[in-house]
Motif scaffolding. Structure first.
Motif, PDB file in Angstrom:
ATOM      1  N   ARG A 176      63.942 -25.996  12.114  1.00  0.00           N
ATOM      2  CA  ARG A 176      62.882 -26.436  13.075  1.00  0.00           C
ATOM      3  C   ARG A 176      63.276 -27.000  14.365  1.00  0.00           C
ATOM      4  O   ARG A 176      62.663 -26.692  15.114  1.00  0.00           O
ATOM      5  CB  ARG A 176      62.098 -27.549  12.174  1.00  0.00           C
ATOM      6  CG  ARG A 176      61.331 -26.900  11.049  1.00  0.00           C
ATOM      7  CD  ARG A 176      60.158 -28.170  10.587  1.00  0.00           C
ATOM      8  NE  ARG A 176      60.813 -29.340   9.971  1.00  0.00           N
ATOM      9  CZ  ARG A 176      61.472 -29.358   8.530  1.00  0.00           C
ATOM     10  NH1 ARG A 176      61.325 -28.343   7.900  1.00  0.00           N
ATOM     11  NH2 ARG A 176      61.790 -30.284   8.017  1.00  0.00           N
ATOM     12  N   ASP A 179      62.913 -24.259  16.888  1.00  0.00           N
ATOM     13  CA  ASP A 179      61.573 -23.655  16.778  1.00  0.00           C
ATOM     14  C   ASP A 179      60.899 -24.452  18.065  1.00  0.00           C
ATOM     15  O   ASP A 179      60.387 -25.592  17.668  1.00  0.00           O
ATOM     16  CB  ASP A 179      60.973 -23.583  15.441  1.00  0.00           C
ATOM     17  CG  ASP A 179      59.605 -22.880  15.546  1.00  0.00           C
ATOM     18  OD1 ASP A 179      59.022 -22.675  16.805  1.00  0.00           O
ATOM     19  OD2 ASP A 179      58.938 -22.605  14.533  1.00  0.00           O
ATOM     20  N   GLY A 180      60.618 -23.921  19.061  1.00  0.00           N
ATOM     21  CA  GLY A 180      59.952 -24.749  20.331  1.00  0.00           C
ATOM     22  C   GLY A 180      58.411 -25.009  19.949  1.00  0.00           C
ATOM     23  O   GLY A 180      58.136 -26.142  20.678  1.00  0.00           O
ATOM     24  N   GLN A 181      57.941 -24.426  18.848  1.00  0.00           N
ATOM     25  CA  GLN A 181      56.452 -24.640  18.709  1.00  0.00           C
ATOM     26  C   GLN A 181      56.687 -25.956  17.722  1.00  0.00           C
ATOM     27  O   GLN A 181      55.391 -26.561  17.346  1.00  0.00           O
ATOM     28  CB  GLN A 181      55.943 -23.646  18.085  1.00  0.00           C
ATOM     29  CG  GLN A 181      55.723 -22.305  18.732  1.00  0.00           C
ATOM     30  CD  GLN A 181      54.998 -21.322  18.291  1.00  0.00           C
ATOM     31  OE1 GLN A 181      54.572 -21.340  17.129  1.00  0.00           O
ATOM     32  NE2 GLN A 181      55.025 -20.161  18.927  1.00  0.00           N
ATOM     33  N   VAL A 182      57.580 -26.376  17.132  1.00  0.00           N
ATOM     34  CA  VAL A 182      57.571 -27.684  16.271  1.00  0.00           C
ATOM     35  C   VAL A 182      57.940 -28.838  17.087  1.00  0.00           C
ATOM     36  O   VAL A 182      58.981 -28.927  17.544  1.00  0.00           O
ATOM     37  CB  VAL A 182      58.660 -27.450  15.279  1.00  0.00           C
ATOM     38  CG1 VAL A 182      58.770 -28.507  14.163  1.00  0.00           C
ATOM     39  CG2 VAL A 182      58.535 -26.038  14.262  1.00  0.00           C
ATOM     40  N   GLN A 183      56.824 -29.825  17.077  1.00  0.00           N
ATOM     41  CA  GLN A 183      57.017 -30.907  17.980  1.00  0.00           C
ATOM     42  C   GLN A 183      56.834 -32.367  17.463  1.00  0.00           C
ATOM     43  O   GLN A 183      56.628 -33.293  17.845  1.00  0.00           O
ATOM     44  CB  GLN A 183      56.031 -30.842  19.284  1.00  0.00           C
ATOM     45  CG  GLN A 183      56.293 -29.511  20.061  1.00  0.00           C
ATOM     46  CD  GLN A 183      57.246 -29.458  20.929  1.00  0.00           C
ATOM     47  OE1 GLN A 183      57.767 -30.531  21.359  1.00  0.00           O
ATOM     48  NE2 GLN A 183      57.834 -28.470  21.294  1.00  0.00           N
ATOM     49  N   ASP A 184      57.002 -32.078  15.908  1.00  0.00           N
ATOM     50  CA  ASP A 184      56.662 -33.636  15.485  1.00  0.00           C
ATOM     51  C   ASP A 184      57.836 -34.462  15.658  1.00  0.00           C
ATOM     52  O   ASP A 184      58.922 -34.137  16.298  1.00  0.00           O
ATOM     53  CB  ASP A 184      56.705 -33.403  13.865  1.00  0.00           C
ATOM     54  CG  ASP A 184      57.612 -32.793  13.179  1.00  0.00           C
ATOM     55  OD1 ASP A 184      58.842 -33.662  12.885  1.00  0.00           O
ATOM     56  OD2 ASP A 184      58.174 -31.603  13.428  1.00  0.00           O
ATOM     57  N   THR A 185      57.456 -35.746  15.348  1.00  0.00           N
ATOM     58  CA  THR A 185      58.468 -36.945  15.852  1.00  0.00           C
ATOM     59  C   THR A 185      60.044 -36.892  15.064  1.00  0.00           C
ATOM     60  O   THR A 185      60.928 -36.998  15.809  1.00  0.00           O
ATOM     61  CB  THR A 185      57.828 -38.221  15.150  1.00  0.00           C
ATOM     62  OG1 THR A 185      56.464 -38.460  15.939  1.00  0.00           O
ATOM     63  CG2 THR A 185      58.751 -39.455  15.637  1.00  0.00           C
ATOM     64  N   THR A 187      61.567 -34.029  14.217  1.00  0.00           N
ATOM     65  CA  THR A 187      62.115 -32.851  14.768  1.00  0.00           C
ATOM     66  C   THR A 187      62.758 -33.342  16.158  1.00  0.00           C
ATOM     67  O   THR A 187      63.699 -32.894  16.561  1.00  0.00           O
ATOM     68  CB  THR A 187      61.414 -31.595  14.631  1.00  0.00           C
ATOM     69  OG1 THR A 187      60.932 -31.351  13.381  1.00  0.00           O
ATOM     70  CG2 THR A 187      62.111 -30.608  15.187  1.00  0.00           C
ATOM     71  N   GLU A 188      61.778 -33.684  16.880  1.00  0.00           N
ATOM     72  CA  GLU A 188      62.104 -34.275  18.328  1.00  0.00           C
ATOM     73  C   GLU A 188      63.415 -35.189  18.296  1.00  0.00           C
ATOM     74  O   GLU A 188      64.318 -35.070  18.967  1.00  0.00           O
ATOM     75  CB  GLU A 188      60.872 -34.811  18.742  1.00  0.00           C
ATOM     76  CG  GLU A 188      59.990 -33.858  19.516  1.00  0.00           C
ATOM     77  CD  GLU A 188      60.247 -32.724  20.266  1.00  0.00           C
ATOM     78  OE1 GLU A 188      61.413 -33.036  21.049  1.00  0.00           O
ATOM     79  OE2 GLU A 188      59.578 -31.888  20.968  1.00  0.00           O
ATOM     80  N   ARG A 191      66.629 -33.387  17.576  1.00  0.00           N
ATOM     81  CA  ARG A 191      66.789 -32.438  18.687  1.00  0.00           C
ATOM     82  C   ARG A 191      67.744 -33.530  19.825  1.00  0.00           C
ATOM     83  O   ARG A 191      68.591 -33.351  20.347  1.00  0.00           O
ATOM     84  CB  ARG A 191      65.704 -31.922  19.477  1.00  0.00           C
ATOM     85  CG  ARG A 191      65.056 -30.661  18.787  1.00  0.00           C
ATOM     86  CD  ARG A 191      63.927 -29.990  19.415  1.00  0.00           C
ATOM     87  NE  ARG A 191      63.494 -29.031  18.746  1.00  0.00           N
ATOM     88  CZ  ARG A 191      61.958 -28.656  18.742  1.00  0.00           C
ATOM     89  NH1 ARG A 191      61.234 -30.050  18.828  1.00  0.00           N
ATOM     90  NH2 ARG A 191      61.578 -28.094  17.903  1.00  0.00           N
TER      91      ARG A 191
END
Length: 221
Positions: A176, A179-185, A187-188, A191
């Protein structure tokens, strides 16, 4: 999260285990019990546990740290690899999960090697620092709540000695993170943590695609 290495088909993954894994029976039994647990996806992969065991032996580590215990597979893998005077300081907040861990540690005869601290990990890490234990640990493994990865890492970096090794789990996060479309807390947070470590000149860095992604950070002198 995943409890087997990413991007391997079942046939190739089974082959990898068949020709590589030397899992002690006690670890196998713990893994099998954990597989029946509702949160079984939090279990590390057996090949990862074996890899950690190898690293501990290569380093000739005697004092290690773990942030996030769950049912105790990683702590048991490390404890079995440590010499008789070795110690794991293990941090977790769950009496329920770690009750399983304690049972298997006792069966394996490593209870005396594992100092389990039931408290928020930041409190335990700060206590260790306050006790003057900075730069006394050889090895640390972080596998807990992702939003606090940076905090745990910074504390661990103070606690491990120069030449000590910090391992951080789930850094590929089942893909995930890419995957730039995944923006949950969560995952961010991973990153941001991965970006931070990529720029951190205090450590020598390697991210390996074992299990759900494992970062190795070697503390520079």
């Amino acid at each position: 999260m995943t409890n087997k290495s990413l991007n391997l088909g079942d046939r190739l993954y089974d082959y990898l285990l068949a020709v590589s894994l030397r899992e002690p029976e006690i670890l196998l039994k713990l893994r099998e019990e954990t597989a029946r647990h509702p949160m079984s996806q939090m279990q590390i992969a057996p090949e990862q546990g074996q890899f950690m065991s190898l690293l501990v032996q290569l380093m000739r580590a005697t004092k290690t740290l773990e942030v996030g215990v769950f049912t105790g597979y990683s702590a048991l893998s490390v404890a079995l690899a440590l010499p008789e005077n070795g110690q794991v300081v293990a941090c977790d907040v769950s009496e329920e999960f770690t009750a399983i861990a304690r049972r298997y540690w006792e069966m394996a005869g490593v209870t005396d090697k594992i100092d389990l601290r039931i408290a928020p990990a930041v409190e335990t890490l700060d206590q260790l620092l306050a006790e003057g234990q900075a730069e006394t640990f050889d090895f640390a493994f972080i596998d807990a709540d992702k939003s606090n990865y940076e905090t745990y890492y910074e504390r661990a970096l103070h606690l491990v000695r120069p030449g000590g090794l910090i391992l951080i789990d789930n850094v590929l996060w089942s893909g995930r993170v890419a995957d730039g479309q995944v923006q949950d807390t969560r995952t961010e947070a991973i990153r941001a943590f991965n970006r931070k470590l990529h720029e951190d000149q205090r450590v020598t860095l390697s991210m390996v695609a074992i299990a759900d992604g494992l970062t190795l950070a070697l503390k520079r002198p």
